[in-house]
Scaffold this motif. Structure first.
Motif, short mmCIF file in Angstrom:
data_model
loop_
_atom_site.label_atom_id
_atom_site.label_comp_id
_atom_site.label_asym_id
_atom_site.label_seq_id
_atom_site.Cartn_x
_atom_site.Cartn_y
_atom_site.Cartn_z
N ASN A 166 0.84 -1.20 0.00
CA ASN A 166 0.00 0.00 0.00
C ASN A 166 0.87 1.25 0.00
O ASN A 166 1.84 1.34 0.76
CB ASN A 166 -0.92 0.01 1.22
N THR A 167 0.53 2.21 -0.84
CA THR A 167 1.33 3.43 -0.96
C THR A 167 1.21 4.29 0.28
O THR A 167 0.10 4.67 0.68
CB THR A 167 0.89 4.25 -2.19
N LEU A 168 2.35 4.60 0.88
CA LEU A 168 2.37 5.53 2.01
C LEU A 168 2.53 6.97 1.51
O LEU A 168 1.88 7.89 2.01
CB LEU A 168 3.52 5.19 2.96
N LEU A 169 3.40 7.14 0.52
CA LEU A 169 3.67 8.47 -0.02
C LEU A 169 4.34 8.31 -1.38
O LEU A 169 5.11 7.37 -1.59
CB LEU A 169 4.58 9.27 0.93
N GLU A 170 4.05 9.23 -2.29
CA GLU A 170 4.66 9.19 -3.62
C GLU A 170 5.01 10.60 -4.05
O GLU A 170 4.26 11.55 -3.79
CB GLU A 170 3.72 8.54 -4.63
N ILE A 171 6.16 10.75 -4.71
CA ILE A 171 6.60 12.03 -5.25
C ILE A 171 6.95 11.85 -6.71
O ILE A 171 7.64 10.90 -7.08
CB ILE A 171 7.84 12.57 -4.49
N ARG A 172 6.48 12.76 -7.54
CA ARG A 172 6.78 12.72 -8.97
C ARG A 172 7.63 13.93 -9.34
O ARG A 172 7.38 15.04 -8.86
CB ARG A 172 5.49 12.71 -9.79
N GLY A 173 8.63 13.71 -10.17
CA GLY A 173 9.51 14.79 -10.59
C GLY A 173 8.76 15.90 -11.31
O GLY A 173 7.73 15.66 -11.94
N GLU A 174 9.31 17.10 -11.24
CA GLU A 174 8.66 18.25 -11.86
C GLU A 174 9.33 18.67 -13.16
O GLU A 174 8.75 19.43 -13.93
CB GLU A 174 8.67 19.43 -10.88
N GLU A 175 10.54 18.18 -13.40
CA GLU A 175 11.29 18.59 -14.59
C GLU A 175 11.69 17.35 -15.38
O GLU A 175 12.36 16.46 -14.87
CB GLU A 175 12.53 19.38 -14.19
N ALA A 176 11.28 17.29 -16.65
CA ALA A 176 11.54 16.11 -17.47
C ALA A 176 13.02 15.97 -17.79
O ALA A 176 13.75 16.96 -17.90
CB ALA A 176 10.74 16.20 -18.77
N GLN A 177 13.46 14.72 -17.91
CA GLN A 177 14.82 14.37 -18.33
C GLN A 177 15.88 14.96 -17.41
O GLN A 177 16.98 15.29 -17.86
CB GLN A 177 15.07 14.83 -19.78
N ASN A 178 15.57 15.09 -16.13
CA ASN A 178 16.54 15.65 -15.19
C ASN A 178 16.74 14.69 -14.02
O ASN A 178 16.79 15.09 -12.87
CB ASN A 178 16.05 17.02 -14.69
N HIS A 179 16.88 13.42 -14.34
CA HIS A 179 16.98 12.39 -13.30
C HIS A 179 18.21 12.58 -12.42
O HIS A 179 18.15 12.37 -11.20
CB HIS A 179 17.03 11.00 -13.95
N ALA A 180 19.33 12.96 -13.02
CA ALA A 180 20.59 13.01 -12.28
C ALA A 180 20.52 13.96 -11.10
O ALA A 180 21.03 13.66 -10.02
CB ALA A 180 21.73 13.39 -13.22
N SER A 181 19.90 15.13 -11.29
CA SER A 181 19.87 16.11 -10.20
C SER A 181 18.64 15.98 -9.32
O SER A 181 18.64 16.45 -8.18
CB SER A 181 19.93 17.53 -10.79
N GLN A 182 17.59 15.34 -9.81
CA GLN A 182 16.34 15.28 -9.06
C GLN A 182 16.16 14.03 -8.21
O GLN A 182 15.59 14.08 -7.12
CB GLN A 182 15.13 15.35 -10.02
N LEU A 183 16.65 12.89 -8.70
CA LEU A 183 16.25 11.61 -8.12
C LEU A 183 16.71 11.44 -6.67
O LEU A 183 15.92 11.04 -5.80
CB LEU A 183 16.77 10.47 -8.99
N GLY A 184 17.97 11.74 -6.39
CA GLY A 184 18.48 11.61 -5.03
C GLY A 184 17.72 12.48 -4.04
O GLY A 184 17.24 11.99 -3.00
N PRO A 185 17.57 13.78 -4.31
CA PRO A 185 16.79 14.64 -3.42
C PRO A 185 15.33 14.20 -3.28
O PRO A 185 14.73 14.37 -2.22
CB PRO A 185 16.89 16.02 -4.08
#
Length: 225
Positions: free
Chosen positions: A23-42
């Motif tokens: 069951n999902t406790l919490l989910e976050i979706r990125g706001e900027e496309a194709q920016n996995h390197a800087s977004q994913l860790g944070p």
């Protein structure tokens, strides 16, 4: 209670989620496309902080293993490996096409309908597979050339829905009465909830040292002149 961190980076917008016993406790979706390197860790750190968890309290990490974006898959898997190495917890690979299908079933539940995820593989190809309405795999993943309707024999007499970044490219092949394109489909990491939990309960996981993304076809890089 099995607490699993789930990472989806095969598509332009990343998604991370925390699930407890499926069951999902919490989910976050990125706001900027194709920016996995800087977004994913944070995003992962923010997810854990907001949910009141730490890496040490996780039981496993599930990663969307492909097919999909070459760069996105590598970045997501590298992050997942680092977490699993550091905390000695299982790493569970989940087919991106299976994750997409679980999301489609949640967003568009239809009994006795076939589900066909499609990821744009450039040119006139898509990565695809075929599932039933329970998420059971019927036809293995493949890189399919769009010279005919995918899985025509299986979908000739049954309703089938097509979704994902490759579905619009195949629209001219999906004009029969049994075919439906899910235009507002969104892939989310929470699509892994039940798949990851089932794998965890069965002890199915991979050695982080040897796990590689599933590309389905070779990556070709061309330098501009």
């Amino acid at each position: 209670m099995a607490t699993i961190l789930q990472i989806e980076s095969s598509h332009p917008l990343s998604s991370v989620s925390l699930a407890a016993d499926g069951n999902t406790l919490l989910e976050i979706r990125g706001e900027e496309a194709q920016n996995h390197a800087s977004q994913l860790g944070p995003m992962v750190q923010s997810l854990l902080d907001r949910a009141g968890f730490s890496i040490q309290s996780l039981d496993a990490v599930a990663i969307s293993i492909g097919p999909g974006s070459y760069t996105g898959l590598r970045i997501g898997l590298s992050l997942a490996k680092g977490i699993c190495y550091g905390s000695t917890i299982p790493l569970i690979p989940v087919s991106t096409l299976a994750c997409m299908t679980a999301c489609a079933i949640n967003q568009y539940p239809m009994q006795e309908t076939l589900y066909c995820p499609m990821i744009d593989a450039r040119r006139m190809e898509v990565y695809t597979a075929l599932f039933d309405h329970t998420g059971t795999l019927l036809c293995e993943p493949e890189a399919y050339i769009l010279d005919n309707k995918p899985f025509r024999e299986q979908t000739e007499q049954r309703q089938a829905c097509f979704f994902g970044s490759g579905s619009n490219k195949a629209a001219h092949l999906l004009e029969d009465k049994n075919s439906k394109i899910l235009t507002n489909f969104i892939i989310l990491s929470s699509g892994m909830n039940k798949i990851a939990l089932d794998a965890y309960n069965k002890g199915i996981h991979e050695d982080p040292a040897y796990l590689e993304p599933v590309y389905l076809k070779e990556f070709y890089h061309t330098n501009g002149k």
